[in-house]
Design a protein around this motif. Structure first.
Motif, PDB file in Angstrom:
ATOM      1  N   PRO A 220       0.814  -1.230   0.000  1.00 36.95           N
ATOM      2  CA  PRO A 220       0.000   0.000   0.000  1.00 36.95           C
ATOM      3  C   PRO A 220       0.840   1.270   0.000  1.00 36.95           C
ATOM      4  N   ARG A 223       2.081   1.942  -3.526  1.00 38.66           N
ATOM      5  CA  ARG A 223       1.003   2.491  -4.360  1.00 38.66           C
ATOM      6  C   ARG A 223       0.782   3.964  -4.044  1.00 38.66           C
ATOM      7  N   ASP A 224       0.819   4.318  -2.748  1.00 38.44           N
ATOM      8  CA  ASP A 224       0.657   5.726  -2.356  1.00 38.44           C
ATOM      9  C   ASP A 224       1.779   6.582  -2.936  1.00 38.44           C
ATOM     10  N   ARG A 227       1.169   7.241  -6.580  1.00 34.55           N
ATOM     11  CA  ARG A 227       0.117   8.255  -6.732  1.00 34.55           C
ATOM     12  C   ARG A 227       0.660   9.651  -6.434  1.00 34.55           C
ATOM     13  N   ARG A 253       3.661  -7.509  -5.296  1.00 35.26           N
ATOM     14  CA  ARG A 253       2.488  -7.458  -4.435  1.00 35.26           C
ATOM     15  C   ARG A 253       1.667  -6.203  -4.687  1.00 35.26           C
ATOM     16  N   ALA A 254       2.314  -5.127  -5.122  1.00 33.95           N
ATOM     17  CA  ALA A 254       1.610  -3.868  -5.372  1.00 33.95           C
ATOM     18  C   ALA A 254       1.125  -3.732  -6.804  1.00 33.95           C
ATOM     19  N   ASP A 256      -0.927  -4.957  -9.079  1.00 34.50           N
ATOM     20  CA  ASP A 256      -2.263  -4.941  -9.675  1.00 34.50           C
ATOM     21  C   ASP A 256      -2.996  -3.621  -9.469  1.00 34.50           C
ATOM     22  N   HIS A 257      -2.540  -2.773  -8.547  1.00 33.40           N
ATOM     23  CA  HIS A 257      -3.135  -1.444  -8.365  1.00 33.40           C
ATOM     24  C   HIS A 257      -2.056  -0.366  -8.454  1.00 33.40           C
ATOM     25  N   LEU A 258      -1.074  -0.606  -9.292  1.00 33.89           N
ATOM     26  CA  LEU A 258       0.070   0.300  -9.388  1.00 33.89           C
ATOM     27  C   LEU A 258       0.079   0.950 -10.768  1.00 33.89           C
ATOM     28  N   ASP A 259       0.013   2.271 -10.797  1.00 33.88           N
ATOM     29  CA  ASP A 259      -0.047   3.005 -12.063  1.00 33.88           C
ATOM     30  C   ASP A 259       1.371   3.258 -12.568  1.00 33.88           C
ATOM     31  N   ARG A 280      -1.113  -9.035 -13.026  1.00 36.54           N
ATOM     32  CA  ARG A 280      -2.330  -8.262 -13.344  1.00 36.54           C
ATOM     33  C   ARG A 280      -2.063  -6.760 -13.405  1.00 36.54           C
ATOM     34  N   THR A 281      -1.116  -6.412 -14.227  1.00 37.58           N
ATOM     35  CA  THR A 281      -0.772  -5.004 -14.411  1.00 37.58           C
ATOM     36  C   THR A 281      -0.619  -4.696 -15.887  1.00 37.58           C
TER      37      THR A 281
END
Length: 360
Positions: A220, A223-224, A227, A253-254, A256-259, A280-281
């Motif tokens: 997390p 990911r922050d 962002r 681990r990060a 799939d929600h990592l831009d 999943r990226t």
């Protein structure tokens, strides 16, 4: 739960007797056990007998080259500054607040008699800091370059035994990459490097280094950070994550929600995923391992052991994993950012988007 891993450099493990040909514990004088056939439908490297999980733990505990120093009391430090996420307008204020915190931490460490930590924090107090926490092993996020106006940004994610006491090693990798990016960026292309020591890395000799627990806790925060970088640099910025050793587990681990646009796995013991697609990226997944990197000797296994999963599974540089494998030369585990190395040249190309020039 297993608390310690004891490492040996030999080729065999002793379990109170001699081992069978497959390594199964065996009483002295008994006949070797036959190798059991794999269970129907099982996947090679996905699950293994529990004893191989222990072997994976013992070897994977040596993933990082620098050995952990003797434990010693950590110096006192102030609580970190709690600020709103940075924006282009508040970036200078963010830097100033964390510099002030690093200065105070340096003063407190010096009074405590920890002059090495005080020196590290004093140097950080002159840097561009997106984050800083001098408590315990310490956390810091340092920016090299003009983040607010960068077109291309590289985020470095370190592996085990990285903290403020060893920060100089990590910062050297960031400086090497930043220097090469500055020299080789096309005219008009602006670059920045973010050295993200944003999680408590596992110790080299520990059970944590062979499981995904610390990586899951760190994901997390990564990911922050991504962002925040995009909030400061803008949505247009091309962002690459360069993930070393256990840091590659954090990035996985990060993911799939990592831009991110590119994720490079360097000296990776595995990611916990069977294939790059399982991450999943939408980012391009790259992988490299130097010919002299002993992480190549870590068994690519995953096994359930005493309620936890030990090992990281598939080898990221194997064809079956599906990453874009690039050349890293003859370097060892700590040499991916060595000046003049094939790996640093290719990482520079990846960050700059010159993917056709990347060598394999």
């Amino acid at each position: 739960m297993v608390r310690k891993a004891v490492l040996g450099r030999g080729r065999s493990c002793r379990w109170g007797g001699t081992g069978g040909r497959d390594g199964t514990p065996q009483a002295p004088g008994s006949a070797p056990h036959p190798r059991p056939a794999p269970a129907p439908g099982s996947r090679t490297g996905a699950r293994a007998p529990w004893w191989r999980g222990v072997l994976s733990l013992l070897v994977a505990a040596a993933v990082a080259v620098p050995l952990a120093g003797a434990a010693r009391p950590q110096p006192p430090a102030p609580p970190p500054a709690h600020l709103a996420p940075p924006t282009p307008a508040t970036l200078a204020t963010t830097y100033a607040a964390h510099r002030a915190n690093a200065r105070e931490a340096s003063r407190m460490a010096a009074e405590h008699g920890d002059h090495h930590r005080a020196d590290v924090e004093r140097a950080l107090a002159t840097s561009q800091l997106l984050d800083f926490d001098g408590r315990g092993p310490g956390l810091a996020t340092e920016v090299l370059g003009d983040l607010a106006h960068a077109d291309r940004v590289a985020v470095l994610v370190p592996g085990s035994d990285t903290g403020l006491d060893t920060y100089g090693r990590f910062r050297a990798t960031a400086l090497a990459l930043h220097g090469r990016l500055t020299r080789e960026a096309p005219a008009g292309t602006r670059t920045a490097v973010v050295a993200w020591l944003g999680y408590e890395t596992p110790g080299t000799v520990s059970t944590a280094v062979a499981t995904t627990g610390r990586a899951e806790e760190a994901a997390p925060g990564l990911r922050d950070l991504v962002r925040d970088v995009r909030a400061v640099a803008g949505r247009h910025v091309h962002l690459s994550l360069l993930c070393h050793s256990y840091g590659s587990v954090v990035c996985a681990r990060a993911a799939d929600h990592l831009d991110a646009d590119d994720i490079a796995l360097l000296g990776s013991p595995g990611t916990g995923a069977d294939t790059a697609a399982d991450l999943r990226t939408g980012a391009r997944i790259w992988a490299a391992r130097g010919a002299g990197d002993w992480v190549g000797d870590v068994p690519h296994l995953s096994a359930d052991l005493l309620g936890t999963t030990v090992g990281f599974g598939a080898d990221p540089v194997s064809p079956a994993f599906g990453a874009r494998v690039f050349a890293a030369g003859d370097g060892g585990h700590s040499d991916y950012f060595a000046p003049g190395s094939a790996s640093l040249a290719n990482l520079t190309r990846i960050v700059l988007g010159e993917t056709r020039a990347v060598t394999s």
